[in-house]
Design a protein around this motif. Structure first.
Motif, PDB file in Angstrom:
ATOM      1  N   GLU A 144      -4.012   5.414 -10.585  1.00  0.00           N
ATOM      2  CA  GLU A 144      -4.432   4.789 -11.273  1.00  0.00           C
ATOM      3  C   GLU A 144      -4.329   3.573 -11.342  1.00  0.00           C
ATOM      4  N   LYS A 145      -3.284   2.873 -11.417  1.00  0.00           N
ATOM      5  CA  LYS A 145      -2.352   2.105 -11.571  1.00  0.00           C
ATOM      6  C   LYS A 145      -2.401   0.834 -10.448  1.00  0.00           C
ATOM      7  N   CYS A 146      -3.547   1.202  -8.706  1.00  0.00           N
ATOM      8  CA  CYS A 146      -2.811   0.781  -8.164  1.00  0.00           C
ATOM      9  C   CYS A 146      -4.113  -0.098  -7.751  1.00  0.00           C
ATOM     10  N   ASP A 174       0.590   5.395  -7.332  1.00  0.00           N
ATOM     11  CA  ASP A 174      -0.096   5.836  -8.465  1.00  0.00           C
ATOM     12  C   ASP A 174      -1.082   5.054  -8.644  1.00  0.00           C
ATOM     13  N   VAL A 180       2.271  -4.760  -8.950  1.00  0.00           N
ATOM     14  CA  VAL A 180       2.176  -4.149  -9.622  1.00  0.00           C
ATOM     15  C   VAL A 180       3.331  -3.038 -10.032  1.00  0.00           C
ATOM     16  N   LYS A 181       3.940  -2.655  -9.482  1.00  0.00           N
ATOM     17  CA  LYS A 181       4.918  -1.818  -9.314  1.00  0.00           C
ATOM     18  C   LYS A 181       4.364  -0.168  -9.654  1.00  0.00           C
ATOM     19  N   CYS A 182       3.485   0.161  -8.461  1.00  0.00           N
ATOM     20  CA  CYS A 182       2.553   1.769  -8.768  1.00  0.00           C
ATOM     21  C   CYS A 182       3.242   2.028  -7.968  1.00  0.00           C
TER      22      CYS A 182
END
Length: 597
Positions: free
Chosen positions: A577-579, A575, A561-563
């Motif tokens: 929030e995105k993980c 990050d 997810v490119k976090c």
């Protein structure tokens, strides 16, 4: 008739087939022809040997040399060294994990040391698609003995005296069940084999049908003779294509030889057998739902009484047993009730097949005497916990079973002992868990399965399991309260006591036993907002140690997810929030600087 100096047995059960056994089989055919050994060495496709983790498995007789994880490229060496020069190929032998010792012979492998194979005695030894090989190992002799030398009452009496209990879960005495059907009024009666094995991680019935289908057919014919039935059904889930294929072949062969059909063996006993494919609904493992499915109706349980023995398939007296129960019957009639009753415990006779899965070194299929301890199965047959981890729990009896702990390692496996501990024998699933397992998540996983598979007919199961699942999901997210835990426990017992069928009555077992034995983990999730096993995604995070980060960027490149951000000058950062908590970053980091906390 050709006489062969050696036999090469290649496992073609589902596990080994998935690992590449068809290619191994072809490689042997080609290599034997190439070496001119095809008239000296017989190549045989067999059913499951049990050591599924080691597949593809090849056994060479007369020595009984056991080769594991055989690939097509290994075949020329086996043919050249073993079959041509008589030297066992050491590198392909089973290696004992504890001392790394090579074991050359099938009979000496610890996995088989405490097994007592009755139902599985032919699996791995015969070609299941050739009735002649089953007959060569005393197949259909029990049927002949019963039809020509015994009355139906005598057959029934032997099964009663043997102490055989239903291997499908409840453990009801088989002979008593048969007697109810025999005494039921009516000229038309049925026998049914329940092969609708739906437990996650269970493959006992599947392997038996794939490796020795005639044992089940013979057992059903004996049961039909004992209760006065002339027709039967094998209800097998459609997800078992190899089992279905071999059952069709076996039924056709038995009919061709006069072992099924009219006037079997020249007697006045007739028995016709049909195969019904199920659509894979877990609830169809319940006998009244199963019969509804055979009749073409939706598979939903009905209240009992009346029981199937009085009012079963199409309203006629019907006897239903599972695969393992039927497969025991020919051995009992052939060897006598006393022989069978000499094995096991006082109230649990004979042997039991288990599918051994989870965090264990030797996964596979085992058949052991009743009364063996959980410790013996896990540490002697199973080879201990995978990767040297600590044992934490074992889920026994499938999704409707219960989780047992270290305190139960020396518990004998029999119907009464397991029930007293809060578990059930079930059909024989045995899932081993290590220290990295979250028991709250385990309860959620199994309840999610049973809730999804509920037919929805009765309110306690339909609504009760749904509400229990919602509470477990809250707890796993760290949003649960002590009140939720209290309600969860209360609701579990309510669903258990008021549901219509066995699925609903046993669905709460994983919840009840995990709360009973692992309450501290529930409290950690609720009070500390912490998952001790670091499993529940909402309660964990992955962090990079900035002081140790080598700034290689492997974690960022592999993140789905490119976090993860960073560069050659700046330590990488996740990050939160995105993980999505997949753990890929920690797996790919070669320097071990990413931690799960």
């Amino acid at each position: 008739m050709a006489i062969y100096r050696a036999h090469v047995l290649v496992c073609r059960g589902t596990g080994c087939t998935a690992s590449g056994a068809p290619s191994v089989m072809k490689a042997f055919k080609d290599e034997l022809v190439k070496k001119g050994l095809d008239r000296e060495v017989m190549l045989v496709e067999t059913g499951c040997h049990g050591m599924c983790e080691m597949g593809p498995v090849v056994v060479v007789y007369p020595e009984g040399a056991f080769y594991c994880r055989v690939m097509p490229e290994d075949v020329p060496e086996i043919v050249e060294e073993h079959l041509y020069k008589g030297r066992i190929v050491q590198r392909l032998l089973y290696t004992v994990p504890q001392d790394m010792e090579k074991v050359p012979y099938y009979k000496d492998i610890p996995f088989y040391s405490k097994q007592h194979r009755i139902v599985l005695s032919n699996c791995g030894y015969i070609d299941p698609e050739k009735i002649e090989e089953y007959i060569a190992r005393d197949g259909y002799i029990a049927l002949g003995k019963a039809l020509l030398e015994m009355t139906p009452e005598e057959v029934l009496d032997q099964v009663k005296k043997s102490g055989l209990r239903g291997r499908g879960g409840a453990g009801f005495p088989t002979g008593l069940k048969w007697e109810f059907a025999r005494k039921a009024p009516g000229n038309k009666k049925y026998v049914i084999c329940n092969a609708d094995e739906g437990d996650p991680g269970a493959f006992m019935d599947r392997s038996t049908l794939e490796g020795d289908p005639h044992s089940v057919i013979e057992g059903m014919a004996l049961g039909a003779y004992a209760i006065g039935a002339d027709e039967g059904y094998i209800y097998c889930r459609a997800e078992y294509p190899l089992a279905i294929k071999r059952l069709r072949i076996a039924i056709a062969q038995a009919e061709e030889m006069g072992l099924l059909g009219d006037n079997i063996m020249g007697t006045n006993f007739s028995f016709h057998l049909h195969l019904k494919e199920g659509a894979g609904a877990f609830v169809c493992g319940e006998e009244t739902a199963l019969m509804a499915s055979i009749e073409g109706r939706r598979g939903m349980p009905r209240p009992r009484p009346p029981f199937p023995a009085q009012h079963g398939l199409w309203g006629k007296p019907t006897n239903i047993n599972n695969v393992e129960t039927w497969a025991n019957v020919p051995k009992i009639i052939l060897n006598g009730a006393d022989w069978f009753a000499s094995m096991g415990t006082e109230k649990s006779k004979g042997t039991k097949i288990f599918a051994l899965t989870g965090k264990i070194t030797n996964t596979g299929l085992i058949e052991v005497p009743m009364g063996i301890t959980i410790r013996e199965i896990i540490y002697e047959l199973g080879g201990g916990i995978l990767n040297g981890k600590e044992f934490k729990a074992v889920q026994i009896g499938g999704p409707s079973g219960g989780c047992l702990t270290k305190e139960h390692l020396d518990l004998p496996i029999d119907y009464e002992s397991l029930t007293s501990a809060g578990a059930i024998m079930g059909s024989g699933g045995l899932v081993v868990m290590d220290e990295d397992t979250c028991m709250v998540d385990v309860a959620r996983f199994f309840l999610e399965f049973t809730q999804r598979e509920s037919c929805g007919k009765c309110v306690p199961c339909r609504e009760g399991t749904k509400q229990m699942l919602l509470m477990l999901e809250k707890i796993c997210k760290g949003e649960g309260t002590l009140e939720d835990l209290s309600k969860l426990e209360e609701l579990a017992y309510m669903v258990k006591e008021t549901s219509l069928c066995g699925l609903g009555q046993t669905a709460p077992n994983p919840v009840i036993t995990t709360i009973r034995y692992f309450r501290d983990e529930y409290l950690a999730h609720i009070e500390e907002k912490r998952c001790p096993a670091k499993v529940c995604p909402a309660l964990i995070k992955y962090v990079v140690d900035p002081d140790k980060c080598r700034k290689c960027g492997l974690c960022a490149r592999n993140c789905p997810v490119k976090c993860i951000s960073g560069d050659r000058q700046t330590p990488y950062f996740i990050d939160q929030e995105k993980c999505i908590k997949c753990g890929t970053c920690m797996q790919v980091c070669p320097f071990g600087v990413i931690a799960k906390v």
